[in-house]
Design an enzyme around this catalytic site. Structure first.
Site, PDB file in Angstrom:
ATOM      1  N   ASP A  31       0.881  -1.161   0.000  1.00  0.00           N
ATOM      2  CA  ASP A  31       0.000   0.000   0.000  1.00  0.00           C
ATOM      3  C   ASP A  31       0.919   1.212   0.000  1.00  0.00           C
ATOM      4  OD1 ASP A  31      -1.630   2.156   0.594  1.00  0.00           O
ATOM      5  OD2 ASP A  31      -2.836   1.064   2.060  1.00  0.00           O
ATOM      6  N   TYR A  39      -9.003  14.931  -7.486  1.00  0.00           N
ATOM      7  CA  TYR A  39      -8.090  14.103  -8.288  1.00  0.00           C
ATOM      8  C   TYR A  39      -7.104  15.012  -9.026  1.00  0.00           C
ATOM      9  CZ  TYR A  39      -6.470  10.892 -11.955  1.00  0.00           C
ATOM     10  OH  TYR A  39      -5.684  10.141 -12.799  1.00  0.00           O
ATOM     11  N   SER A  73      -0.834  13.134 -14.926  1.00  0.00           N
ATOM     12  CA  SER A  73      -2.055  13.054 -15.745  1.00  0.00           C
ATOM     13  C   SER A  73      -2.226  14.368 -16.507  1.00  0.00           C
ATOM     14  CB  SER A  73      -3.259  12.865 -14.807  1.00  0.00           C
ATOM     15  OG  SER A  73      -4.482  12.955 -15.512  1.00  0.00           O
ATOM     16  N   LYS A  79      -2.892  15.348  -8.751  1.00  0.00           N
ATOM     17  CA  LYS A  79      -1.963  15.176  -9.874  1.00  0.00           C
ATOM     18  C   LYS A  79      -1.105  16.433 -10.090  1.00  0.00           C
ATOM     19  CE  LYS A  79      -2.937  10.914 -10.893  1.00  0.00           C
ATOM     20  NZ  LYS A  79      -1.920   9.852 -10.741  1.00  0.00           N
TER      21      LYS A  79
HETATM   22  N1  NAD Z   1      -6.637   5.659 -17.023  1.00  0.00           N
HETATM   23  C1  NAD Z   1      -6.434   6.930 -17.345  1.00  0.00           C
HETATM   24  O1  NAD Z   1      -7.106   7.490 -18.223  1.00  0.00           O
HETATM   25  C2  NAD Z   1      -5.364   7.722 -16.651  1.00  0.00           C
HETATM   26  C3  NAD Z   1      -5.114   9.018 -17.126  1.00  0.00           C
HETATM   27  C4  NAD Z   1      -4.132   9.797 -16.510  1.00  0.00           C
HETATM   28  C5  NAD Z   1      -3.431   9.278 -15.443  1.00  0.00           C
HETATM   29  N2  NAD Z   1      -3.690   8.021 -15.006  1.00  0.00           N
HETATM   30  C6  NAD Z   1      -2.907   7.538 -13.867  1.00  0.00           C
HETATM   31  O2  NAD Z   1      -2.211   6.366 -14.259  1.00  0.00           O
HETATM   32  C7  NAD Z   1      -1.975   5.545 -13.115  1.00  0.00           C
HETATM   33  C8  NAD Z   1      -2.454   4.150 -13.417  1.00  0.00           C
HETATM   34  O3  NAD Z   1      -3.845   4.231 -13.695  1.00  0.00           O
HETATM   35  P1  NAD Z   1      -4.675   3.076 -14.439  1.00  0.00           P
HETATM   36  O4  NAD Z   1      -5.569   3.751 -15.383  1.00  0.00           O
HETATM   37  O5  NAD Z   1      -3.772   1.992 -14.896  1.00  0.00           O
HETATM   38  O6  NAD Z   1      -5.587   2.618 -13.190  1.00  0.00           O
HETATM   39  P2  NAD Z   1      -6.045   1.177 -12.683  1.00  0.00           P
HETATM   40  O7  NAD Z   1      -7.098   1.452 -11.675  1.00  0.00           O
HETATM   41  O8  NAD Z   1      -6.353   0.297 -13.815  1.00  0.00           O
HETATM   42  O9  NAD Z   1      -4.713   0.640 -11.962  1.00  0.00           O
HETATM   43  C9  NAD Z   1      -4.233   1.252 -10.798  1.00  0.00           C
HETATM   44  C10 NAD Z   1      -3.536   0.218  -9.944  1.00  0.00           C
HETATM   45  O10 NAD Z   1      -3.085   0.863  -8.734  1.00  0.00           O
HETATM   46  C11 NAD Z   1      -3.355   0.007  -7.643  1.00  0.00           C
HETATM   47  N3  NAD Z   1      -3.470   0.772  -6.402  1.00  0.00           N
HETATM   48  C12 NAD Z   1      -4.493   1.583  -6.021  1.00  0.00           C
HETATM   49  N4  NAD Z   1      -4.269   2.072  -4.807  1.00  0.00           N
HETATM   50  C13 NAD Z   1      -3.065   1.581  -4.402  1.00  0.00           C
HETATM   51  C14 NAD Z   1      -2.300   1.727  -3.221  1.00  0.00           C
HETATM   52  N5  NAD Z   1      -2.733   2.465  -2.175  1.00  0.00           N
HETATM   53  N6  NAD Z   1      -1.107   1.096  -3.134  1.00  0.00           N
HETATM   54  C15 NAD Z   1      -0.677   0.324  -4.162  1.00  0.00           C
HETATM   55  N7  NAD Z   1      -1.369   0.121  -5.292  1.00  0.00           N
HETATM   56  C16 NAD Z   1      -2.556   0.753  -5.412  1.00  0.00           C
HETATM   57  C17 NAD Z   1      -4.658  -0.692  -8.019  1.00  0.00           C
HETATM   58  O11 NAD Z   1      -4.840  -1.897  -7.269  1.00  0.00           O
HETATM   59  C18 NAD Z   1      -4.472  -0.916  -9.512  1.00  0.00           C
HETATM   60  O12 NAD Z   1      -3.881  -2.168  -9.796  1.00  0.00           O
HETATM   61  C19 NAD Z   1      -2.713   6.223 -11.954  1.00  0.00           C
HETATM   62  O13 NAD Z   1      -1.792   7.006 -11.211  1.00  0.00           O
HETATM   63  C20 NAD Z   1      -3.708   7.125 -12.667  1.00  0.00           C
HETATM   64  O14 NAD Z   1      -4.100   8.219 -11.859  1.00  0.00           O
HETATM   65  C21 NAD Z   1      -4.637   7.225 -15.586  1.00  0.00           C
END
Ligand code: NAD
Length: 261
Positions: free
Chosen positions: A63, A156, A143, A160
């Protein structure tokens, strides 16, 4: 092709989505991976898949809000792979709430993972980089919401913006140690996170049908399509390799052309 052979890389939030795609690609390039996620079972599955494909990977349940657990993740990486060269602070969560409805609890829920978790990861990795000598690389996942504030994603977005600030501050603080800090700013990526955001738009009455919010946001990309997790692999490979050695403090937009800064 950047040479990532035997580079020791830990990625948080690598149990699925963007983190998993980056992990699998860097492992295929020959890097030694630590797959870290709060969902240990997802991390194990990604690590198993990498090993089945002939790569090197361990799984660690972590975590990112828990400093002792993050310390253990880095120590296990060093034990398994010999050192830590790169930490991707990629774990993150999204919550969709109209601006006036965001509570103190909501604020802490989101910023504890997305901002405090990144700070802790950076601090613990940098301690290890300095103890090892030879520099090191931090790659944070920010992001487009780290450059623009969006409704109904104010907290959020704030979390970021914090990632971008932490990236810049660490770059200034640790350049003299040969440690670089950069960030990746994805746009609208088809992952489980966007399913949660899309549901949030419907729950708040801003959209009606499934994927409506996703399609609406993705329509803003000049390259004409939403992102897939694999769209973030090229920049991740660059930032993990020596090709990016003279770059620090930057937050790179990899969003299909949504936000120009
Ligand atoms: N999906 C998008 O459009 C998008 C856009 C911009 C930024 N992001 C960023 O990219 C990153 C990955 O996002 P994603 O889309 O793959 O999301 P996702 O939800 O598919 O994956 C996120 C992962 O982080 C893990 N996680 C959550 N809380 C946690 C914690 N406290 N400790 C350890 N692990 C934890 C989850 O279990 C999950 O496996 C994030 O930081 C997200 O904010 C995503």
């Amino acid at each position: 092709m950047p040479d990532l052979k035997d580079r020791c890389i830990a990625i948080t939030g690598a149990g699925r989505g963007i983190g998993a795609a980056i992990a699998r690609a860097l492992a295929a390039d020959g890097a030694r991976l630590t797959i870290a996620d709060i969902t240990g079972e997802d991390a194990r599955q990604v690590a198993d898949a990498i090993r089945a494909e002939g790569g090197t990977a361990i799984a660690v349940a972590v975590d990112v809000r828990d400093r002792a657990a993050v310390r253990r993740m880095i120590d296990e990486t060093v034990k398994a792979h010999g050192r830590l060269d790169v930490l991707f602070n990629n774990a993150g969560i999204a919550q969709t709430k109209p601006f006036l409805d965001i509570t103190e609890e909501d604020w802490h829920t989101v910023t504890d993972v997305n901002a405090l978790g990144v700070l802790i990861g950076m601090q613990e990795a940098i301690k290890t980089f300095r103890a090892q000598g030879g520099g090191g690389k931090i790659v944070n996942t920010a992001s487009i919401a780290g450059k623009q504030g969006y409704e109904p994603l104010a907290h959020y977005s704030a979390s970021k913006f914090a990632v971008v600030a932490l990236t810049q501050a660490a770059a200034r603080a640790f350049g003299k140690d040969g440690i670089t800090a950069n960030a990746i700013c994805p746009g609208v990526v088809a992952t489980p996170m966007w399913k949660i955001i899309d549901q949030g738009f419907r729950d708040t009455g801003l959209t009606r049908t499934e994927n409506e919010a996703f399609d609406m946001f993705a329509a803003g990309a000049v390259l004409g399509r939403p992102s897939a997790p694999e769209d973030l692999v090229g920049v991740a490979r660059f930032l993990a390799s020596s090709d990016s050695d003279f770059m620090t403090g930057q937050s790179l937009m990899v969003d299909g052309g949504m936000v120009f800064v």
